[in-house]
Design an enzyme around this catalytic site. Structure first.
Site, mmCIF file in Angstrom:
data_model
loop_
_atom_site.group_PDB
_atom_site.id
_atom_site.type_symbol
_atom_site.label_atom_id
_atom_site.label_comp_id
_atom_site.label_asym_id
_atom_site.label_seq_id
_atom_site.Cartn_x
_atom_site.Cartn_y
_atom_site.Cartn_z
ATOM 1 N N CYS A 71 0.859 -1.196 0.000
ATOM 2 C CA CYS A 71 0.000 0.000 0.000
ATOM 3 C C CYS A 71 0.896 1.248 0.000
ATOM 4 C CB CYS A 71 -0.874 -0.082 1.256
ATOM 5 S SG CYS A 71 -1.496 1.447 1.906
ATOM 6 N N CYS B 117 0.795 3.396 3.108
ATOM 7 C CA CYS B 117 1.413 2.612 4.189
ATOM 8 C C CYS B 117 2.936 2.681 4.093
ATOM 9 C CB CYS B 117 0.954 1.156 4.125
ATOM 10 S SG CYS B 117 -0.838 0.944 4.167
#
Length: 135
Positions: A55, A58
């Site tokens: 991600c 992330c």
């Protein structure tokens, strides 16, 4: 008789395999078996970040969280969980999108939840509201 001959040939191979397994040491625990039952940490403000290595937001948060883990050592628990590896935590924490940051008070009660990228400044502000100061 033929089956006995097969076992006689396999026997030394099994012994060798057993010796190699013993020498190699214990088999590492599968990733999905990691125990998160201690979360949130009792008696300590806890931030749990649920995301994934694939991600983009992330990935952007990873160095921030690493830094904050050091900055708040022994003052607040900052835990990162990769939901692709530990997907059982998605349901446990009610995750609908990643990254999600959940802040818990020392009694384990959820105080604040944020979905998406969260800056270092915003995390520090939330921890400060909860009475935790940097080292």
């Amino acid at each position: 008789m033929r089956s006995t001959a097969k076992f006689q040939k396999i026997g030394p191979a099994l012994v060798l395999l057993a010796v190699l397994a013993f020498w190699a040491g214990p088999v590492p625990e599968p990733a999905h078996a990691q125990d998160f039952s201690h979360l949130p940490v009792k008696g300590m403000v806890t931030l749990i970040d649920l995301g994934a290595n694939q991600c983009v937001p992330c990935k952007l948060m990873a160095p921030i969280l690493d830094k904050l883990q050091k900055d708040y050592k022994d003052k607040a628990a900052i835990v990162v969980i990769d939901v692709y590896k530990y997907n059982d935590q998605v349901q446990r924490f009610g995750i609908r999108a990643i990254p999600t940051q959940i802040f818990f008070d020392p009694n384990g009660k959820e105080v604040y939840r944020h979905v998406g990228f969260m800056s270092e400044k915003a995390i520090v502000e939330q921890l400060t509201k909860m009475g935790v100061k940097r080292n």
